[in-house]
Design an enzyme around this catalytic site. Sequence first.
Site, short mmCIF file in Angstrom:
data_model
loop_
_atom_site.label_atom_id
_atom_site.label_comp_id
_atom_site.label_asym_id
_atom_site.label_seq_id
_atom_site.Cartn_x
_atom_site.Cartn_y
_atom_site.Cartn_z
N ASP A 61 0.82 -1.22 0.00
CA ASP A 61 0.00 0.00 0.00
C ASP A 61 0.85 1.27 0.00
OD1 ASP A 61 -2.19 -1.77 0.32
OD2 ASP A 61 -1.99 -1.67 2.50
N GLU A 63 -10.81 1.79 -3.28
CA GLU A 63 -10.08 2.10 -2.03
C GLU A 63 -8.79 2.84 -2.36
OE1 GLU A 63 -9.45 -1.77 -0.28
OE2 GLU A 63 -8.40 -2.52 -2.03
C1 6LW Z 1 -5.67 -1.48 2.02
C2 6LW Z 1 -6.30 -1.26 0.73
C3 6LW Z 1 -5.70 -2.36 -0.01
O1 6LW Z 1 -6.12 -0.71 3.04
O2 6LW Z 1 -5.67 -3.42 0.82
O3 6LW Z 1 -4.52 -3.08 -1.82
C4 6LW Z 1 -5.93 -2.95 2.13
N1 6LW Z 1 -5.22 -2.23 -1.17
O4 6LW Z 1 -6.08 -0.05 0.14
C5 6LW Z 1 -5.02 -3.63 3.07
O5 6LW Z 1 -3.70 -3.52 2.59
#
Ligand code: 6LW
Length: 518
Positions: free
Chosen positions: A14, A186
């Site tokens: 991340d 996200e």
């Molecule tokens: C993180 C989200 C993600 O918060 O996985 O790959 C979650 N992206 O953005 C946990 O790493």
Amino acid sequence: MKIRNPVLVGFNADPSFLRVGNDYYLATSTFEWFPGVQIHHSTDLANWETVSYVLEDDQVLDMTGLEGACGIWAPNITWSDGLFYVAYTIVYTNRYRYKDTCNFVVTAPDVRGPWSAPVKLSRQGFDPSIFHDDDGKKYMVVQTIDHRTSRERFTGIDVQEYDPVQKKLIGQPVRVFGGTKHGTTEGPNIIKKDGWYYLTVAEGGTEFHHRATVTRSRSVWGPYEESPYNPLIISYGQEDCQLARAGHGQIIQGHDGNWYMAHLCARPVDMCSILGRETAIQNICWTEDGWPKLEANDNAKPETAFDVPWDVQQRFGHSQRVDFSHDPLPIDYVTLRHGMEACGVSIDNGQLLIRGGFSPMSRFEQGFIARRQQAFDCDFTTRMHFEPRHLNHIAGMMVYYNYDNHYFLKMILDEQGKCLTVTSVLNREMEDSAPVYLPDEAEAVWLKAEIRTRELQYFYSLDGKEWHKVGGVLDMRNISDERIEGNGFTGSMLGVHCSDCMGDGVEARFDFLHYDEL
Ligand code: 6LW
């Protein structure tokens, strides 16, 4: 000059990417490992060094009893008017539809700290980032979730103004982007360029369908329209793709004027990400109609190398021998949920001392210290002093994913005497190898994990020269995001452990820890 990817190898997920002058920073997730929020620094984009952690105090980061893969998720690092800002989430519960999260921001004039007390931002969603507009206003950008089973679980991106003087969010959150059909939207972050606000998000989930999506708007409040060139990066469906799971990225402009994106990726072995999720960098160019795109190809395929216009010697390898009689403990060594002291780990009389805690399947009191496995082929060696007086005095070496998944080479005292055995724990199924008895007079024992990509073999020695196997060959693919049940967000960790399952104060001592990449 070509720089090889990934630039951060082993569990380093991340990434949030920042440049201040000629200095580059990456912030990565630490989950249940302590200290929280890892900060990496570089001046050439090739060679990165962990310079600090943001949350080093048990009072500030309380992860007591948290499940694996909870804790610190996706920190975001920015800089404005002489201050670094790090926004992060502590995930307390992650049970699919419900998530108990809290989003915070801390600031510091230097990434080495001291960091301010955390400011609580919100409890909805996760992956907050701070955007500093050129008119002086600041915003929190965050993903959101919906617990209703009739809806998408991840519902889009909210923007809300942050007042740095009052240290709180003001006004109402505004839904600026609902995500695309790929879902699991996200990891949002905003940059401003030529009067456009560019919002980059991760989509498709962090597994093999992962991607980055870019959108833009003339207003920070949206609505954000999708780039016609999306995805910005994707591994899925690409031919001969060495970097799987690419997504979750952030674009910055280098000090040379060129543009770069740091993003998450993985190098799975037989679809198993043993080294966890890693961080790579790509060259970014801008289209004539003002959209960012991978420079190297039109397919949004992550490349195994990127270009910089300066001379650089990329250093590889992370081998490291720590001799406690004269070396301080390197920053790479971390503990579970609490700081070293609370975990009973200290340096004492030239040795690493671990006061026994609960068993390795507990979420509490772990007498355990570990570092990342950062190469497919490596050895991890120590010399241990341990006098078990009971079956429930246990100490040794672990190759560890989480409490439910690890390989433990451990010393105990059984009915026949002092012995070594290997306990495999795979999604809670436990299996012990046949015990190997040690001479009573053996005062110290060398322990070694030999990892060769898919295979792990444990050894012991009484003199550090002649090595004997303990147990059979173990499958490293089980120590991976994909094989473990539940969320797999971390990676393989190598460490030493002591359990005191009698509660009478047993401890183990280690003379050195030697992590050696081949
Ligand atoms: C993180 C989200 C993600 O918060 O996985 O790959 C979650 N992206 O953005 C946990 O790493």
